[in-house]
Design a protein around this motif. Structure first.
Motif, PDB file in Angstrom:
ATOM      1  N   GLY A 354     -23.467  36.130 -14.907  1.00 37.40           N
ATOM      2  CA  GLY A 354     -24.854  36.137 -14.451  1.00 37.40           C
ATOM      3  C   GLY A 354     -25.250  37.373 -13.681  1.00 37.40           C
ATOM      4  O   GLY A 354     -26.408  37.793 -13.716  1.00 37.40           O
ATOM      5  N   VAL A 355     -24.293  37.982 -12.957  1.00 34.04           N
ATOM      6  CA  VAL A 355     -24.584  39.132 -12.105  1.00 34.04           C
ATOM      7  C   VAL A 355     -23.505  40.191 -12.316  1.00 34.04           C
ATOM      8  O   VAL A 355     -22.326  39.874 -12.502  1.00 34.04           O
ATOM      9  CB  VAL A 355     -24.625  38.717 -10.615  1.00 34.04           C
ATOM     10  N   PHE A 356     -23.927  41.439 -12.296  1.00 37.43           N
ATOM     11  CA  PHE A 356     -23.022  42.577 -12.409  1.00 37.43           C
ATOM     12  C   PHE A 356     -23.054  43.340 -11.085  1.00 37.43           C
ATOM     13  O   PHE A 356     -24.080  43.898 -10.708  1.00 37.43           O
ATOM     14  CB  PHE A 356     -23.466  43.472 -13.562  1.00 37.43           C
ATOM     15  N   GLN A 370     -29.291  45.856 -21.079  1.00 35.10           N
ATOM     16  CA  GLN A 370     -29.329  45.538 -22.507  1.00 35.10           C
ATOM     17  C   GLN A 370     -29.037  44.059 -22.722  1.00 35.10           C
ATOM     18  O   GLN A 370     -29.589  43.426 -23.619  1.00 35.10           O
ATOM     19  CB  GLN A 370     -28.283  46.394 -23.232  1.00 35.10           C
ATOM     20  N   LEU A 371     -28.185  43.497 -21.842  1.00 30.87           N
ATOM     21  CA  LEU A 371     -27.731  42.118 -22.002  1.00 30.87           C
ATOM     22  C   LEU A 371     -28.325  41.180 -20.954  1.00 30.87           C
ATOM     23  O   LEU A 371     -27.806  40.091 -20.715  1.00 30.87           O
ATOM     24  CB  LEU A 371     -26.204  42.089 -21.949  1.00 30.87           C
ATOM     25  N   SER A 372     -29.402  41.609 -20.286  1.00 31.55           N
ATOM     26  CA  SER A 372     -30.174  40.765 -19.358  1.00 31.55           C
ATOM     27  C   SER A 372     -29.381  40.333 -18.130  1.00 31.55           C
ATOM     28  O   SER A 372     -29.636  39.262 -17.562  1.00 31.55           O
ATOM     29  CB  SER A 372     -30.698  39.508 -20.084  1.00 31.55           C
ATOM     30  N   LYS A 373     -28.449  41.168 -17.655  1.00 34.74           N
ATOM     31  CA  LYS A 373     -27.650  40.807 -16.492  1.00 34.74           C
ATOM     32  C   LYS A 373     -28.250  41.403 -15.225  1.00 34.74           C
ATOM     33  O   LYS A 373     -28.535  42.605 -15.159  1.00 34.74           O
ATOM     34  CB  LYS A 373     -26.207  41.278 -16.649  1.00 34.74           C
ATOM     35  N   ALA A 374     -28.438  40.562 -14.209  1.00 37.92           N
ATOM     36  CA  ALA A 374     -28.974  41.024 -12.932  1.00 37.92           C
ATOM     37  C   ALA A 374     -27.961  41.926 -12.240  1.00 37.92           C
ATOM     38  O   ALA A 374     -26.749  41.770 -12.406  1.00 37.92           O
ATOM     39  CB  ALA A 374     -29.320  39.830 -12.048  1.00 37.92           C
ATOM     40  N   LEU A 375     -28.459  42.870 -11.433  1.00 40.09           N
ATOM     41  CA  LEU A 375     -27.612  43.904 -10.837  1.00 40.09           C
ATOM     42  C   LEU A 375     -27.584  43.814  -9.316  1.00 40.09           C
ATOM     43  O   LEU A 375     -28.629  43.737  -8.663  1.00 40.09           O
ATOM     44  CB  LEU A 375     -28.109  45.281 -11.254  1.00 40.09           C
ATOM     45  N   VAL A 376     -26.370  43.856  -8.757  1.00 40.96           N
ATOM     46  CA  VAL A 376     -26.149  44.102  -7.336  1.00 40.96           C
ATOM     47  C   VAL A 376     -25.458  45.453  -7.242  1.00 40.96           C
ATOM     48  O   VAL A 376     -24.498  45.720  -7.978  1.00 40.96           O
ATOM     49  CB  VAL A 376     -25.298  42.996  -6.690  1.00 40.96           C
ATOM     50  N   LEU A 377     -25.940  46.329  -6.358  1.00 39.93           N
ATOM     51  CA  LEU A 377     -25.555  47.732  -6.387  1.00 39.93           C
ATOM     52  C   LEU A 377     -24.754  48.135  -5.159  1.00 39.93           C
ATOM     53  O   LEU A 377     -25.102  47.775  -4.018  1.00 39.93           O
ATOM     54  CB  LEU A 377     -26.808  48.601  -6.483  1.00 39.93           C
ATOM     55  N   LEU A 378     -23.704  48.915  -5.391  1.00 43.97           N
ATOM     56  CA  LEU A 378     -22.888  49.487  -4.324  1.00 43.97           C
ATOM     57  C   LEU A 378     -22.543  50.906  -4.754  1.00 43.97           C
ATOM     58  O   LEU A 378     -21.569  51.140  -5.462  1.00 43.97           O
ATOM     59  CB  LEU A 378     -21.619  48.657  -4.101  1.00 43.97           C
ATOM     60  N   GLU A 425     -33.874  31.670  -4.444  1.00 42.77           N
ATOM     61  CA  GLU A 425     -35.211  31.830  -4.991  1.00 42.77           C
ATOM     62  C   GLU A 425     -35.716  33.255  -4.820  1.00 42.77           C
ATOM     63  O   GLU A 425     -36.362  33.820  -5.725  1.00 42.77           O
ATOM     64  CB  GLU A 425     -36.176  30.851  -4.308  1.00 42.77           C
ATOM     65  N   GLU A 426     -35.401  33.895  -3.659  1.00 41.68           N
ATOM     66  CA  GLU A 426     -35.880  35.260  -3.444  1.00 41.68           C
ATOM     67  C   GLU A 426     -35.182  36.267  -4.358  1.00 41.68           C
ATOM     68  O   GLU A 426     -35.633  37.403  -4.505  1.00 41.68           O
ATOM     69  CB  GLU A 426     -35.725  35.684  -1.977  1.00 41.68           C
ATOM     70  N   GLY A 427     -34.073  35.865  -4.986  1.00 44.70           N
ATOM     71  CA  GLY A 427     -33.390  36.727  -5.947  1.00 44.70           C
ATOM     72  C   GLY A 427     -33.851  36.524  -7.373  1.00 44.70           C
ATOM     73  O   GLY A 427     -33.416  37.255  -8.276  1.00 44.70           O
ATOM     74  N   LYS A 428     -34.751  35.572  -7.580  1.00 44.44           N
ATOM     75  CA  LYS A 428     -35.212  35.285  -8.941  1.00 44.44           C
ATOM     76  C   LYS A 428     -35.903  36.491  -9.575  1.00 44.44           C
ATOM     77  O   LYS A 428     -35.819  36.701 -10.794  1.00 44.44           O
ATOM     78  CB  LYS A 428     -36.172  34.088  -8.919  1.00 44.44           C
ATOM     79  N   VAL A 429     -36.560  37.296  -8.753  1.00 47.89           N
ATOM     80  CA  VAL A 429     -37.252  38.464  -9.291  1.00 47.89           C
ATOM     81  C   VAL A 429     -36.266  39.406  -9.980  1.00 47.89           C
ATOM     82  O   VAL A 429     -36.589  40.007 -11.016  1.00 47.89           O
ATOM     83  CB  VAL A 429     -38.024  39.203  -8.173  1.00 47.89           C
ATOM     84  N   TYR A 430     -35.048  39.533  -9.456  1.00 45.85           N
ATOM     85  CA  TYR A 430     -34.052  40.412 -10.063  1.00 45.85           C
ATOM     86  C   TYR A 430     -33.526  39.815 -11.374  1.00 45.85           C
ATOM     87  O   TYR A 430     -33.292  40.547 -12.340  1.00 45.85           O
ATOM     88  CB  TYR A 430     -32.899  40.666  -9.085  1.00 45.85           C
ATOM     89  N   ARG A 431     -33.366  38.524 -11.382  1.00 46.87           N
ATOM     90  CA  ARG A 431     -32.925  37.865 -12.612  1.00 46.87           C
ATOM     91  C   ARG A 431     -33.991  37.976 -13.699  1.00 46.87           C
ATOM     92  O   ARG A 431     -33.692  38.234 -14.876  1.00 46.87           O
ATOM     93  CB  ARG A 431     -32.588  36.399 -12.330  1.00 46.87           C
ATOM     94  N   ASP A 432     -35.252  37.792 -13.305  1.00 46.13           N
ATOM     95  CA  ASP A 432     -36.352  37.888 -14.272  1.00 46.13           C
ATOM     96  C   ASP A 432     -36.539  39.317 -14.778  1.00 46.13           C
ATOM     97  O   ASP A 432     -36.806  39.543 -15.969  1.00 46.13           O
ATOM     98  CB  ASP A 432     -37.656  37.391 -13.643  1.00 46.13           C
ATOM     99  N   LYS A 433     -36.419  40.282 -13.870  1.00 45.83           N
ATOM    100  CA  LYS A 433     -36.591  41.680 -14.266  1.00 45.83           C
ATOM    101  C   LYS A 433     -35.503  42.131 -15.238  1.00 45.83           C
ATOM    102  O   LYS A 433     -35.761  42.942 -16.142  1.00 45.83           O
ATOM    103  CB  LYS A 433     -36.586  42.585 -13.026  1.00 45.83           C
ATOM    104  N   ALA A 434     -34.286  41.619 -15.038  1.00 42.25           N
ATOM    105  CA  ALA A 434     -33.205  41.970 -15.962  1.00 42.25           C
ATOM    106  C   ALA A 434     -33.542  41.497 -17.372  1.00 42.25           C
ATOM    107  O   ALA A 434     -33.313  42.214 -18.359  1.00 42.25           O
ATOM    108  CB  ALA A 434     -31.894  41.361 -15.483  1.00 42.25           C
ATOM    109  N   LYS A 435     -34.097  40.304 -17.477  1.00 45.23           N
ATOM    110  CA  LYS A 435     -34.492  39.791 -18.797  1.00 45.23           C
ATOM    111  C   LYS A 435     -35.631  40.625 -19.382  1.00 45.23           C
ATOM    112  O   LYS A 435     -35.647  40.928 -20.584  1.00 45.23           O
ATOM    113  CB  LYS A 435     -34.907  38.331 -18.681  1.00 45.23           C
TER     114      LYS A 435
END
Length: 485
Positions: A354-356, A370-378, A425-435
């Motif tokens: 679900g998350v990369f 490309q594969l609709s995976k939400a991103l957490v960045l470091l 819920e506040e992270g839903k925007v990142y999941r939706d944007k990935a899609k």
């Protein structure tokens, strides 16, 4: 009106990327897409670098010829170190010096092979003049996105030298933007950007390449960053042609099937979109403290995770950093640590992921979106900080909170960031944007149109105009046609 046979002739295109796999792989992806159109590619690099590239599909092997130029010896650069992943940060300048030593052999190759076009990287600052002297049309192919290129390499006067200079929006960017480095990001790379001692700086190399090339091809798309692409055209006053995001295409299927089979069996047991995939590319180096906090953050999150772990140190020596004592035992079943090769695209494509958690390297970003995976960045180094700002602005990726001065982070910030993007819920925007972004980054037809535009509407036209007007001393450039949607 051009004759039909003029529009269908086949190009011979030579490519010369920098000796980093984050550069060579996008070059090879573009080579594959061009070869699929029937054009011939000469892919130039060093023997060991070429031998470590993925194997080509059999249908493309006749069209992509690998040209192996031995890397010149440079004092204090150990033998067989032919890529940035082989060297420490202090040795990169030696690798650049060796790379510059390829000027004579690549000139001999170009003289004998006479390609229609030469595509080169930002490091080869001496190559545009060589190409011009040989009558070969040239293009700088930037694996950096337009925002990074515009931020780092303006054509106008640029006297930036301190960290603070790179921590604000430059005055040549006419629109609001947060794209800039954070202090800890620029502090880690400042010396390579502006140069030190007698080294040739990265910014000087890039400026000379842009000055001397006939056009700029860039790994980007109008759908993703139109404002930055338009800015590049205004800054450079020469064609800037996006070639698409270059999502990975199949190589020869030599995956270690037993490895993938065991990974898949593990992933199959996890719930849909529940697993955090953790990978930071082939070159990221963490300190012991960073690795410890990262591991304990994954443990604290209580989320399932699959971690592709490379444990070389960032200290400049051969020491390997270690996972916390008992970490793997405590997370057994919930988490899996893979210390060898892993098929990233297959893992990201699995429905349980679900998350990369990523370093913001653009190839990894492209694969995730490309594969609709939400991103957490470091972020770790190079252009990754600027990539992260772009994604933060567009709500595509969420960056783990860090200390501004030294980049340190805590296990709590890792755990909370992962849970926010994965569950809250506040992270839903990142999941939706990935899609949403998958419609751009995963659209093969769109990618194909970008390559067609690059080849048919630009390279062929420019070459024919140059050929027909021998009396002119400089290449006549036809206006860039843009791809829409």
């Amino acid at each position: 009106m051009e004759k039909e046979e003029d529009c269908n002739y086949k190009l011979h295109i030579a490519m010369f990327p920098w000796l980093a796999f984050g550069h060579m792989i996008p070059y090879l992806e573009l080579a594959k897409l061009i070869a699929q159109k029937g054009h011939q590619i000469s892919f130039i690099s060093t023997p060991r670098a070429i031998d470590r590239l993925p194997k080509l599909p059999s249908n493309l092997s006749p069209l992509i010829k690998f040209i192996k130029l031995p890397l010149p010896h440079v004092e204090n650069l150990p033998e067989n170190m032919e890529a940035t992943m082989d060297v420490t940060g202090r040795q990169v300048v030696l690798l650049e010096k060796a790379y510059d030593g390829l000027q004579e052999p690549i000139t001999r190759f170009l003289e004998s092979s006479k390609p229609d076009w030469l595509l080169f990287d930002y490091t080869a600052y001496w190559l545009p003049d060589t190409a011009r002297n040989l009558g070969i049309s040239s293009a700088f192919f930037s694996i950096f996105i337009a925002a990074c290129l515009a931020f780092l390499v303006p054509k106008c006067s640029d006297d930036r030298s301190s960290p603070e200079d790179f921590m604000v929006r430059p005055n040549w960017v006419p629109f609001p933007s947060t794209v800039a480095y954070r202090r800890f990001e620029i502090s880690r790379i400042l010396s390579s950007l502006v140069g030190e001692n007698d080294s040739v700086s990265a910014l000087y190399r890039a400026k000379e390449v842009i000055r001397g090339c006939d056009l700029i091809a860039i790994r980007s798309s109008w759908e993703f960053e139109p404002e930055w692409l338009r800015l590049l055209e205004d800054l450079y006053r020469k064609p800037v042609i996006p070639v698409g995001q270059l999502p990975p295409t199949p190589f020869l299927d030599e995956d270690e099937m037993d490895t993938w089979r065991s990974i898949k069996q593990w992933l199959d047991l996890k719930a849909k979109s529940s697993v955090v995939y953790v990978a930071f590319g082939s070159e990221a180096k963490f300190s012991q403290q960073e690795l410890t906090e990262l591991a304990l953050g994954l443990e604290l999150s209580e989320l399932p995770f699959f971690w592709v772990l490379r444990t070389h140190s960032d200290s400049g020596n051969s020491d390997h950093v270690q996972l916390p004592t008992g970490f793997e035992e405590r997370t057994e079943g919930r988490g899996l640590v893979c210390r060898g090769w892993a098929p990233q695209k297959k893992i990201l494509a699995h429905e349980s992921v679900g998350v990369f958690l990523s370093h913001s390297g653009w190839s990894s970003v492209v694969e995730a979106l490309q594969l609709s995976k939400a991103l957490v960045l470091l972020t770790v180094s190079n252009d990754q900080g600027l990539n992260a700002r772009v994604m933060e602005e567009k709500l595509i990726g969420y960056s783990i909170p860090r200390n501004e001065n030294d980049g340190s982070f805590t296990r709590d910030s890792v755990a909370e960031s992962l849970k926010l993007v994965m569950l809250k819920e506040e992270g839903k925007v990142y999941r939706d944007k990935a899609k949403e972004m998958s419609l751009v980054f995963g659209d093969r037809d769109l990618q194909d149109r970008y390559v067609d535009n690059f080849l048919v509407q630009e390279l062929d036209k420019i070459r024919f105009e140059s050929f027909r007007d021998k009396s002119k001393t400089e290449l006549f450039i036809i206006s860039t046609a843009t791809v829409q949607g």
